[in-house]
Enzyme design. Sequence first.
Site, PDB file in Angstrom:
ATOM      1  N   ASP A 140      44.617  42.262  47.899  1.00 33.99           N
ATOM      2  CA  ASP A 140      44.731  41.097  48.780  1.00 33.99           C
ATOM      3  C   ASP A 140      44.841  41.602  50.209  1.00 33.99           C
ATOM      4  O   ASP A 140      44.267  42.638  50.527  1.00 33.99           O
ATOM      5  CB  ASP A 140      45.919  40.220  48.373  1.00 33.99           C
ATOM      6  CG  ASP A 140      45.702  38.750  48.727  1.00 33.99           C
ATOM      7  OD1 ASP A 140      45.609  38.454  49.931  1.00 33.99           O
ATOM      8  OD2 ASP A 140      45.620  37.914  47.820  1.00 33.99           O
ATOM      9  N   HIS A 172      41.820  42.445  51.686  1.00 34.80           N
ATOM     10  CA  HIS A 172      41.341  41.296  52.449  1.00 34.80           C
ATOM     11  C   HIS A 172      41.529  41.469  53.947  1.00 34.80           C
ATOM     12  O   HIS A 172      41.424  40.502  54.698  1.00 34.80           O
ATOM     13  CB  HIS A 172      42.037  40.022  51.970  1.00 34.80           C
ATOM     14  CG  HIS A 172      41.683  39.638  50.574  1.00 34.80           C
ATOM     15  ND1 HIS A 172      42.196  38.505  49.963  1.00 34.80           N
ATOM     16  CD2 HIS A 172      40.866  40.219  49.663  1.00 34.80           C
ATOM     17  CE1 HIS A 172      41.710  38.421  48.732  1.00 34.80           C
ATOM     18  NE2 HIS A 172      40.911  39.455  48.529  1.00 34.80           N
TER      19      HIS A 172
END
Length: 495
Positions: free
Chosen positions: A271, A298
């Site tokens: 993430d 991310h």
Amino acid sequence: MNARLVVNFVALATMLAFASFAYGQKTGPEPVPCIVNGSEEFVTPSGNIDNDTTNIQTAMDTCTTIGTQAGAPVFVRLERGNYTIRPIVMRSYVYLLIPRGVVVNASTTTSDYQLPGKTTCGTVASSSTGCTPLIYAGQNSQPAANYSGIIGSRIPGLMGGTIDGHGWDVTSNGFTWWEIADQAKAAGKNQVNPRLIEFDKGENLEVRDVTLENAAYFHLVFSQCSNVTVFDMTVDTPSPGRSGTDYNTDGVDPISSTNVWIDHSRISDGDDNVAITAATKGPSHDIFVTNNHFGLGHGMSIGSGTQSSVYNVYVFNLSFDGTDNGLRIKSAQTEGGPVYNIYYDTICMRAINTHSLSSKNGAIVLDTQYSSGTGTLYPYFHDIHFHEVYSDTDSATIFGTAWDHVRLNGAGGNQPMANLSFYDVVFGEPTTAAVADIDPSTTYLYSNSRNLVIPGVSRSPAPPVDPFVPIGPQRDIERYCHFENSWGNAFWQKF
């Protein structure tokens, strides 16, 4: 110099003054051995989860008194070997020393993490609150830890041991932690999984020279903390030889925290590599992310919760390799607020968005409609500056589509995004930004920003010195990323 430039210069100068303080904090006196009855306090591995947990906790409980009385931090050293632990609580004036050759393994029994009266840990539910972190302070009726942290060696820069969250391992409920996360995503709900390390309401905290891997949820969280240093840390999830859909395994998350410095760390996860948020517990500000390398993940994110405001953030000398996003600020009407005085300086990006292939991802994303909900907590992004940013767009072209791009979406706020600047922002092939609701009169696209077009914004001649980020040498950022990046030529090797 006009009034707005003066404000920006003062904000940046103030932030850099703190950076000097933060460096002194990192290189200042390190914790010394905890001496109990004339001998150094240390812990040896027992091969038993009960003994390992009790021995480490008892040693820290003993040494907090010694450190507090001395007014200076001490450390509890773990001897070489493998430990398995249930949740333990960090104490003030005590550091946990995890040298090379030490592996601290997290329990896979879900009930070990259960918070009383909360959602069942290890399940899928509407609320993610139900588990105690593996290593924590300042929550679950435990006091905050001040002058505390986790270090891998007595010498800063010398890498130490590993904390493994066992997200890949089958838990007592028959699923791995990551399978629970996968089930939650499919159901549109939350995984009730434990975070690996979390400090709440603490001051003067340090995490350095350790590897964090395979967290069941977020790796390292600082909530409502101040004076935080993260240095020479590695996050590697999934680690080599492990596999799984490791959703929501953020690297480092400063939440409503101030005076935070994240430096010389390598972060690859499932993430956000770094996510700065400020929801309901106060603002996040004066945060420095410098000299880091991001692999999978991310990207460098702010948001999505920003209702308490995020400001004074300086991101310098950051390289990406295969990350889903590069520089991203995200929020929405259900959780928005002001985000301003954000500076990105000397950024190198390679193969952005080659994994997710999402049209919402990109090298530069400012998005006030990150989620579809409606409300009155409007995001307002302003005074955001990009200085010497390079993205190797052509290597991220998949099936004929250049997925690596720029999105400037202010349509979720109640006023346009304003005072944006792009100085020497270079793409490997022509890139046209997707634009909605920005103020073109206060958006500056300078002529040295090659292969970037922002619809509605005229290209201005580039002054010799960036008026918004007037520090450091002016350079050819593309050449710098390929040949002179501080990570060396290894920047173009796989993370």
